[in-house]
Design a protein around this motif. Sequence first.
Motif, PDB file in Angstrom:
ATOM      1  N   LYS A 408       0.858  -1.183   0.000  1.00  0.00           N
ATOM      2  CA  LYS A 408       0.000   0.000   0.000  1.00  0.00           C
ATOM      3  C   LYS A 408       0.890   1.227   0.000  1.00  0.00           C
ATOM      4  N   VAL A 409       0.621   2.146  -0.909  1.00  0.00           N
ATOM      5  CA  VAL A 409       1.465   3.327  -1.024  1.00  0.00           C
ATOM      6  C   VAL A 409       0.664   4.448  -1.671  1.00  0.00           C
ATOM      7  N   SER A 410       1.010   5.675  -1.347  1.00  0.00           N
ATOM      8  CA  SER A 410       0.411   6.843  -1.992  1.00  0.00           C
ATOM      9  C   SER A 410       1.324   7.276  -3.132  1.00  0.00           C
ATOM     10  N   VAL A 411       0.781   7.283  -4.329  1.00  0.00           N
ATOM     11  CA  VAL A 411       1.567   7.603  -5.518  1.00  0.00           C
ATOM     12  C   VAL A 411       1.129   8.963  -6.043  1.00  0.00           C
ATOM     13  N   PRO A 412       2.079   9.893  -6.248  1.00  0.00           N
ATOM     14  CA  PRO A 412       1.713  11.192  -6.828  1.00  0.00           C
ATOM     15  C   PRO A 412       1.022  11.017  -8.178  1.00  0.00           C
ATOM     16  N   LEU A 413      -0.070  11.747  -8.356  1.00  0.00           N
ATOM     17  CA  LEU A 413      -0.815  11.630  -9.614  1.00  0.00           C
ATOM     18  C   LEU A 413       0.047  12.004 -10.812  1.00  0.00           C
ATOM     19  N   ALA A 414       0.990  12.900 -10.609  1.00  0.00           N
ATOM     20  CA  ALA A 414       1.848  13.334 -11.706  1.00  0.00           C
ATOM     21  C   ALA A 414       2.771  12.213 -12.186  1.00  0.00           C
ATOM     22  N   GLU A 415       3.017  11.210 -11.328  1.00  0.00           N
ATOM     23  CA  GLU A 415       3.913  10.114 -11.684  1.00  0.00           C
ATOM     24  C   GLU A 415       3.164   8.849 -12.087  1.00  0.00           C
ATOM     25  N   LEU A 416       1.915   8.754 -11.661  1.00  0.00           N
ATOM     26  CA  LEU A 416       1.190   7.497 -11.781  1.00  0.00           C
ATOM     27  C   LEU A 416       1.056   7.026 -13.222  1.00  0.00           C
ATOM     28  N   GLY A 417       0.611   7.916 -14.115  1.00  0.00           N
ATOM     29  CA  GLY A 417       0.330   7.518 -15.487  1.00  0.00           C
ATOM     30  C   GLY A 417       1.531   6.913 -16.176  1.00  0.00           C
ATOM     31  N   GLU A 418       2.675   7.577 -16.097  1.00  0.00           N
ATOM     32  CA  GLU A 418       3.859   7.084 -16.776  1.00  0.00           C
ATOM     33  C   GLU A 418       4.372   5.802 -16.128  1.00  0.00           C
ATOM     34  N   ARG A 419       4.233   5.695 -14.800  1.00  0.00           N
ATOM     35  CA  ARG A 419       4.701   4.496 -14.114  1.00  0.00           C
ATOM     36  C   ARG A 419       3.893   3.274 -14.572  1.00  0.00           C
ATOM     37  N   LEU A 420       2.569   3.424 -14.648  1.00  0.00           N
ATOM     38  CA  LEU A 420       1.732   2.311 -15.087  1.00  0.00           C
ATOM     39  C   LEU A 420       1.928   2.013 -16.573  1.00  0.00           C
ATOM     40  N   ALA A 421       2.034   3.053 -17.383  1.00  0.00           N
ATOM     41  CA  ALA A 421       2.211   2.846 -18.820  1.00  0.00           C
ATOM     42  C   ALA A 421       3.535   2.156 -19.112  1.00  0.00           C
ATOM     43  N   GLU A 422       4.567   2.509 -18.381  1.00  0.00           N
ATOM     44  CA  GLU A 422       5.876   1.886 -18.576  1.00  0.00           C
ATOM     45  C   GLU A 422       5.824   0.398 -18.210  1.00  0.00           C
ATOM     46  N   ALA A 423       5.145   0.076 -17.106  1.00  0.00           N
ATOM     47  CA  ALA A 423       5.016  -1.327 -16.708  1.00  0.00           C
ATOM     48  C   ALA A 423       4.261  -2.124 -17.769  1.00  0.00           C
ATOM     49  N   ALA A 424       3.220  -1.526 -18.346  1.00  0.00           N
ATOM     50  CA  ALA A 424       2.459  -2.210 -19.394  1.00  0.00           C
ATOM     51  C   ALA A 424       3.306  -2.394 -20.644  1.00  0.00           C
ATOM     52  N   ARG A 425       4.050  -1.350 -21.042  1.00  0.00           N
ATOM     53  CA  ARG A 425       4.901  -1.443 -22.233  1.00  0.00           C
ATOM     54  C   ARG A 425       5.989  -2.495 -22.066  1.00  0.00           C
ATOM     55  N   ASP A 426       6.538  -2.571 -20.845  1.00  0.00           N
ATOM     56  CA  ASP A 426       7.620  -3.512 -20.573  1.00  0.00           C
ATOM     57  C   ASP A 426       7.125  -4.919 -20.292  1.00  0.00           C
ATOM     58  N   ARG A 427       5.818  -5.109 -20.333  1.00  0.00           N
ATOM     59  CA  ARG A 427       5.206  -6.411 -20.011  1.00  0.00           C
ATOM     60  C   ARG A 427       5.685  -6.906 -18.653  1.00  0.00           C
ATOM     61  N   ALA A 428       5.584  -6.022 -17.684  1.00  0.00           N
ATOM     62  CA  ALA A 428       6.030  -6.327 -16.327  1.00  0.00           C
ATOM     63  C   ALA A 428       4.986  -7.174 -15.600  1.00  0.00           C
ATOM     64  N   PRO A 429       5.442  -8.117 -14.760  1.00  0.00           N
ATOM     65  CA  PRO A 429       4.487  -8.914 -13.992  1.00  0.00           C
ATOM     66  C   PRO A 429       3.777  -8.086 -12.931  1.00  0.00           C
ATOM     67  N   GLN A 430       4.477  -7.086 -12.375  1.00  0.00           N
ATOM     68  CA  GLN A 430       3.898  -6.201 -11.358  1.00  0.00           C
ATOM     69  C   GLN A 430       4.450  -4.797 -11.544  1.00  0.00           C
ATOM     70  N   VAL A 431       3.722  -3.835 -10.962  1.00  0.00           N
ATOM     71  CA  VAL A 431       4.186  -2.444 -10.951  1.00  0.00           C
ATOM     72  C   VAL A 431       4.983  -2.228  -9.680  1.00  0.00           C
ATOM     73  N   VAL A 432       6.155  -1.624  -9.825  1.00  0.00           N
ATOM     74  CA  VAL A 432       6.943  -1.265  -8.646  1.00  0.00           C
ATOM     75  C   VAL A 432       6.345   0.011  -8.058  1.00  0.00           C
ATOM     76  N   LEU A 433       5.758  -0.124  -6.874  1.00  0.00           N
ATOM     77  CA  LEU A 433       5.075   1.015  -6.231  1.00  0.00           C
ATOM     78  C   LEU A 433       6.033   1.772  -5.334  1.00  0.00           C
TER      79      LEU A 433
END
Length: 433
Positions: A408-433
């Motif tokens: 559980k973590v609070s993620v800045p909205l300004a960072e969230l989109g790119e962090r999730l999109a990068e994980a999807a592009r990289d075909r990551a098993p999980q998002v590093v929060l």
Amino acid sequence: MNVTASLDHRELGRDMRIFSSSQLVGPGLPLWLPAGAAVRYELEQYAREVALRTGCEPVYSPVLGKRSLFERSGHWAKFADDMFPPMYLGDPHEEPGDADPLVLRPANCPHHAQIYASEPRSYRDLPVRYSELAPMFRAERSGVLSGLSRVRQINLDDAHVFCRPDQVGAEVRIALDAVLEVLDTLGIEVFYLRLSGRDDSVRWLGSPEQWASAEEALAAALGAVLGAAPAGVPWRAVPGEAAFYGPKIDVQVLDVRGHEETLATVQLDFNQPERFDLTYVAASGERERVVMIHRGTVGAMERMVAFLLERHGGRLPFWLAPVQVCLLPVADRSPDAADDAVAPGDAADRLAADLRSRGVRVRVERDGSLGNRIRLARRRRDALLGVLGPREVEAGVLAVTDPASGAKVSVPLAELGERLAEAARDRAPQVVL
């Protein structure tokens, strides 16, 4: 390997709304719902990407063919009982009748053989590699149909290589490398690789010398690939397990119940080049018989999705999850909020729009208590849960929970989109929060 209380992909599929069935459509013909379509789309895109990267050219071919095509290929003699009945376009009992009716194909390879045969080939043109993600059909009996694992229409990631005999080793290595990469990305551990060869019986097509040379090439490819890979994946030769038309390498895995099954195959084929007279002009000017290799990576979409659902207990790797983040707006606005403060519901809509623009699959869940919405999201196996209340809106963060890890973590909205999109592009098993 994680074993959950429910190992049945049919139950998981219902919870996650992956697929459905209809008596009007018919058994063994699953309907892919939006959640399942998202998973299948990602697998198909990955399969196409790997095929292109390994030198395949995309082709398209019809799902129908004349019965004579499959008589020539040998499928009619071997698989007629598992094929749908011929479709006569005229009255077969009247002249001229329809002596060569159409049938739904049980395999894609005869069509690809005809594409290869559509023009002359030189030894300099080889290898030629065709890939197609296409449906094929099996007239499975009602008693054996089961969810996505036994169906009547199979959508197969299929590739066929036409090469010279001296190119077999290199082509098999390319195919094996691709299969091992894909299974690693999907989080599937390889149990072992099986070199399925011939035994001393007489049921094999081709000469013993031809088989010995082919099996030697496959063994050398196995040694080269596994020698360069991380230690831990063994291989073994098993006489008598080959197809009648050529030796193969089977990629063996264990399902969640500990049962061994074949999830991918690299198959040499002496049969179709002979039956369809597939040749090339050698450096000597003589026509030589081409070698055909059947290969794929993801395999049948239906079977792979069923396997993944059970393997991961429905909690698919992040890049495959039907819902990658579920947004849960809480309350409306705090009583002491400024007049221009953004309500959590509006903030969730804005965030969802931003995430979708980046290719992230997002769902906004508004109705009901927060506890009930969280239970629904967990039952659907949504990858991440994001709570957005007045405090989070004011602080510009999203309170994110990863149900798989419990993080559980609070993620800045300004960072969230790119962090999730990068994980999807990289075909990551999980998002590093």
